[in-house]
Scaffold this active site. Structure first.
Site, PDB file in Angstrom:
ATOM      1  CG  ASP A   1      67.332 -72.207 -31.153  1.00  0.00           C
ATOM      2  OD1 ASP A   1      67.812 -72.902 -30.247  1.00  0.00           O
ATOM      3  OD2 ASP A   1      68.027 -71.458 -31.869  1.00  0.00           O
TER       4      ASP A   1
ATOM      5  CE  LYS B   1      71.124 -72.645 -30.869  1.00  0.00           C
ATOM      6  NZ  LYS B   1      70.823 -71.303 -31.387  1.00  0.00           N
TER       7      LYS B   1
ATOM      8  CB  CYS C   1      69.366 -72.519 -35.065  1.00  0.00           C
ATOM      9  SG  CYS C   1      69.982 -70.878 -34.547  1.00  0.00           S
TER      10      CYS C   1
HETATM   11  C1  VGL Z   1      68.149 -68.252 -35.012  1.00  0.00           C
HETATM   12  C2  VGL Z   1      68.641 -66.265 -36.048  1.00  0.00           C
HETATM   13  C3  VGL Z   1      69.187 -65.762 -34.886  1.00  0.00           C
HETATM   14  C4  VGL Z   1      67.568 -69.624 -35.109  1.00  0.00           C
HETATM   15  C5  VGL Z   1      68.704 -67.769 -33.840  1.00  0.00           C
HETATM   16  O1  VGL Z   1      67.197 -70.195 -34.068  1.00  0.00           O
HETATM   17  O2  VGL Z   1      67.463 -70.140 -36.249  1.00  0.00           O
HETATM   18  N1  VGL Z   1      68.145 -67.496 -36.115  1.00  0.00           N
HETATM   19  N2  VGL Z   1      69.215 -66.534 -33.782  1.00  0.00           N
END
Ligand code: VGL
Ligand code: ZN
Length: 213
Positions: A17, A115, A160
């Site tokens: 991410d 995702k 994540c």
């Molecule tokens: C994430 C919160 C919401 C992450 C993704 O990538 O850690 N955290 N969505």
């Protein structure tokens, strides 16, 4: 901190991410989040196999505070599958915020795993959604490719990256987290909890300067 010799056949690097919304100026900015970009790019040079994950929510996703009347970002609510933290709208499919950071070298990625695309379930982990049972298919992909060890870096350490690490262990992979390649949100003790749960699960920790091979 241990050194690790990368094995080009059995090891895979998963970069979690590294997207605009998790970097400074983004909708769910992680402090210093863009610092992981140079580390991630340098890490890729050590690996033959690279996977990128991308948080990829539909508009009005159930993890967004804006989808809950009276809900505020960073509050916890009860969902049918358990507790869920509410977030600002982020990583909406096709938005600039959902794009990878422009400095991230995406060319080496063999797989981009998206995702969080189911309207009613969030997905921190790249293996299972937040109900802890709906699979993304990543286990099958990694097994089919013959990988047995996962190196992890990206955003955010305590969400994540954390859940991806735990699930990778649960699925039988050796896991090594590259600490300087991660940054955290750190919400109400989430980072300390992440470190202790990952330690308990047998997630090893190293830094990018300690990889060889
Ligand atoms: C994430 C919160 C919401 C992450 C993704 O990538 O850690 N955290 N969505
Ligand atoms: Zn998200």
């Amino acid at each position: 901190m241990s050194c690790f010799k990368v094995n080009s056949e059995r090891d895979v690097l998963i970069i979690v991410d590294v997207q605009n919304d998790f970097c400074p100026g983004g909708a769910l900015a992680v402090a210093d989040g863009d610092a992981v970009v140079t580390v991630a790019n340098a890490l890729m040079a050590h690996f033959d196999h690279v996977v990128l994950t991308q948080d990829w929510h539909p508009p009005g996703h159930s993890s967004f505070a804006s989808s809950h009347p009276g809900g505020n970002p960073f509050e916890r609510v009860m969902m049918p599958y358990g507790h869920q933290t509410l977030w600002p709208d982020h990583c909406v499919q096709g938005s600039r915020g959902a794009d990878f950071h422009p400095g991230l070298d995406t060319g080496r990625a063999e797989l981009v795993l998206r995702k969080g695309y189911h309207q009613s379930i969030d997905s921190y982990s790249a293996f299972f959604e937040n109900d802890r049972t709906t699979p993304t298919g990543l286990t099958g992909y990694l097994h089919t490719r013959g990988f047995t060890r996962v190196f992890l870096a990206g955003l955010a350490t305590d969400y994540c990256v954390h859940y991806t690490g735990l699930d990778a262990r649960r699925e039988g992979f050796d896991v090594v987290l590259v600490e300087d390649g991660c940054r955290a949100i750190d919400l109400e003790g989430s980072l300390a909890r992440a470190w202790s749960e990952m330690d308990e699960a047998g997630v090893a920790v190293t830094c990018s300067g300690r990889l060889t091979g």
